[in-house]
Design an enzyme around this catalytic site. Structure first.
Site, short mmCIF file in Angstrom:
data_model
loop_
_atom_site.label_atom_id
_atom_site.label_comp_id
_atom_site.label_asym_id
_atom_site.label_seq_id
_atom_site.Cartn_x
_atom_site.Cartn_y
_atom_site.Cartn_z
CB THR A 1 -57.36 36.28 10.75
OG1 THR A 1 -55.97 36.55 10.69
CG2 THR A 1 -57.92 36.14 9.36
CG HIS B 1 -66.88 22.81 11.71
ND1 HIS B 1 -66.53 22.04 12.79
CD2 HIS B 1 -65.94 23.80 11.63
CE1 HIS B 1 -65.43 22.55 13.35
NE2 HIS B 1 -65.06 23.61 12.66
CB ALA C 1 -55.22 29.15 16.16
NE ARG D 1 -64.62 25.24 18.34
CZ ARG D 1 -64.67 24.03 17.80
NH1 ARG D 1 -65.60 23.19 18.19
NH2 ARG D 1 -63.81 23.67 16.86
CE LYS E 1 -71.87 30.03 13.68
NZ LYS E 1 -70.50 29.52 13.48
CD GLU F 1 -60.30 36.06 6.58
OE1 GLU F 1 -61.53 35.89 6.53
OE2 GLU F 1 -59.50 35.15 6.86
CB ALA G 1 -69.15 30.34 17.36
P1 FAD Z 1 -68.91 26.82 16.06
O1 FAD Z 1 -69.99 27.58 15.41
O2 FAD Z 1 -68.94 26.72 17.56
O3 FAD Z 1 -68.93 25.34 15.44
C1 FAD Z 1 -67.86 24.43 15.70
C2 FAD Z 1 -68.42 23.01 15.67
O4 FAD Z 1 -69.31 22.81 16.76
C3 FAD Z 1 -69.22 22.69 14.39
O5 FAD Z 1 -68.96 21.35 14.05
C4 FAD Z 1 -70.66 22.86 14.83
O6 FAD Z 1 -71.55 22.06 14.06
C5 FAD Z 1 -70.61 22.43 16.29
N1 FAD Z 1 -71.59 23.12 17.13
C6 FAD Z 1 -71.85 24.44 17.14
N2 FAD Z 1 -72.83 24.72 18.03
C7 FAD Z 1 -73.16 23.54 18.61
C8 FAD Z 1 -74.11 23.14 19.62
N3 FAD Z 1 -74.90 24.05 20.22
N4 FAD Z 1 -74.18 21.83 19.95
C9 FAD Z 1 -73.39 20.91 19.37
N5 FAD Z 1 -72.47 21.23 18.40
C10 FAD Z 1 -72.37 22.51 18.04
N6 FAD Z 1 -60.05 30.60 13.16
C11 FAD Z 1 -59.15 31.35 13.88
O7 FAD Z 1 -58.47 30.81 14.76
N7 FAD Z 1 -58.99 32.68 13.65
C12 FAD Z 1 -59.70 33.35 12.70
O8 FAD Z 1 -59.54 34.56 12.53
C13 FAD Z 1 -60.65 32.61 11.92
N8 FAD Z 1 -61.41 33.21 10.98
C14 FAD Z 1 -62.35 32.48 10.28
C15 FAD Z 1 -63.15 33.14 9.34
C16 FAD Z 1 -64.12 32.44 8.62
C17 FAD Z 1 -64.98 33.17 7.61
C18 FAD Z 1 -64.28 31.04 8.84
C19 FAD Z 1 -65.31 30.26 8.06
C20 FAD Z 1 -63.49 30.38 9.78
C21 FAD Z 1 -62.53 31.08 10.52
N9 FAD Z 1 -61.71 30.46 11.48
C22 FAD Z 1 -60.80 31.20 12.19
C23 FAD Z 1 -61.80 29.01 11.69
C24 FAD Z 1 -62.79 28.62 12.84
O9 FAD Z 1 -62.33 29.15 14.06
C25 FAD Z 1 -62.84 27.09 12.90
O10 FAD Z 1 -63.45 26.57 11.76
C26 FAD Z 1 -63.43 26.47 14.17
O11 FAD Z 1 -63.13 25.09 14.16
C27 FAD Z 1 -64.95 26.60 14.30
O12 FAD Z 1 -65.32 27.87 14.60
P2 FAD Z 1 -66.88 28.30 14.54
O13 FAD Z 1 -66.94 29.69 14.98
O14 FAD Z 1 -67.47 27.94 13.24
O15 FAD Z 1 -67.46 27.31 15.69
#
Ligand code: FAD
Length: 284
Positions: free
Chosen positions: A47, A146, A50, A106, A162, A16, A122
């Site tokens: 990446t 998370h 944000a 997300r 997801k 990455e 997401a």
């Molecule tokens: P989600 O999957 O939407 O989850 C976020 C929260 O919502 C979690 O607590 C989950 O339990 C909850 N949730 C999900 N679905 C539901 C539902 N249907 N109902 C209720 N609750 C729900 N950030 C950046 O800004 N840029 C990047 O390039 C970046 N790269 C990353 C790469 C990796 C490998 C990882 C692990 C993280 C990365 N992040 C990045 C960070 C990420 O954007 C954050 O951790 C963000 O807070 C959550 O994103 P997510 O896609 O996991 O969200």
């Protein structure tokens, strides 16, 4: 150099990188990319800034350059503030650059007012990408849960949604205790999450970097690792080498425990990636 042929039995290795700051020319990352590409990873992901710091132009350009240099690339994409119309345009741009894989996220919720966009989670973004294109879609996963989720069990239930929305594979948040990953993997099995999971490994080469990361993401730092940081925090070279050794130790254990893949957070540091690669290339 990796002299092994890629076969299905091999452990997947991805790197990455992040785009250079807007004040630096985009070309400032190309030397780093060339060095990483020499190691022949399965893919390199880029990446995405944000919320409030849209880096899509740079993220997509770099992902396209990686593809042009002969390695598969993954463009990260965050859904905060994104409308369906924006998404369709971005998918088009990625196709033009021959990028076939998206890490659909997300994004972190900013602490300032922001437009919500059309995708709350997401999983909504994953579903929309799958409905409108044939991209390979990766999702993010959290072995320790998370930050916003009250429990790991609840987070895994959301992860299942997801995956059901169309994730082809998952990449995890970094972790420092492999036992957390094994427990998480078992829980995913029980929850019926059957897609491949790449384990996220971050070689820690400076204490401040890790303190920030850990406090922002609620990542547990095992005693063994804390001892290393406390012993070498004032000696840059020793800290770097100890961080590399710790990451290698984690990877050897993960590979011998059947991990599908390793995702190395390179922090744009090809020296560290090369050292780790040299140490593990014959076991991948
Ligand atoms: P989600 O999957 O939407 O989850 C976020 C929260 O919502 C979690 O607590 C989950 O339990 C909850 N949730 C999900 N679905 C539901 C539902 N249907 N109902 C209720 N609750 C729900 N950030 C950046 O800004 N840029 C990047 O390039 C970046 N790269 C990353 C790469 C990796 C490998 C990882 C692990 C993280 C990365 N992040 C990045 C960070 C990420 O954007 C954050 O951790 C963000 O807070 C959550 O994103 P997510 O896609 O996991 O969200």
């Amino acid at each position: 150099m990796n002299t092994k042929e890629k076969t299905k039995d091999r452990v997947v290795l991805s790197f990455e990188v992040f785009p250079p700051k807007k004040t630096s020319p985009i070309s400032s990352i190309y030397e780093t990319l060339d060095k990483l590409i020499e190691l022949k990873p399965d893919s390199i992901s880029v990446t995405y800034g944000a919320a409030g710091n849209d880096t899509s132009a740079r993220t997509f350009e770099i992902a396209g350059q990686i593809k042009e240099r002969g390695v598969d690339s993954v463009a990260h994409l965050i859904s905060i503030g994104l409308t369906k119309e924006d998404l369709l345009k971005k998918l088009e741009l990625l196709k033009e650059k021959n990028v076939n894989t998206i890490l659909a996220l997300r994004g972190d919720k900013p602490d300032f007012p922001y437009p919500k966009g059309d995708f709350e989670h997401a999983s909504d973004l994953v579903a929309a990408i799958k409905e409108n294109s044939d991209f390979h879609v990766i999702g993010a996963a959290y072995p320790e849960g998370h930050l916003e989720c009250p429990s790991l069990v609840d987070d895994i239930k959301n992860l299942k949604k997801k995956v059901d929305a169309g994730c082809d594979s998952l990449i995890t948040q970094l972790f420092f205790d492999n036992e957390d990953f094994y427990k998480f993997r078992d829980m995913c099995d029980l929850a019926g999450i059957n897609v491949p999971i790449e384990a996220g490994i971050m070689p820690v080469v400076n204490k401040r970097q890790i303190e920030k990361m850990v406090s922002l993401n609620n990542i547990r730092v095992p005693k063994k690792f804390m001892k290393i940081m406390n012993s070498y925090e004032n000696d840059k070279i020793a800290m770097r080498d100890a961080g590399i050794a710790y990451a290698v130790d984690q990877i050897v254990d993960l590979v011998s425990s059947g991990a599908y893949g390793i995702h190395l957070y390179t922090m744009n540091n090809p020296y560290v990636a090369e050292k780790i690669f040299e140490a593990v290339k014959n076991i991948l």
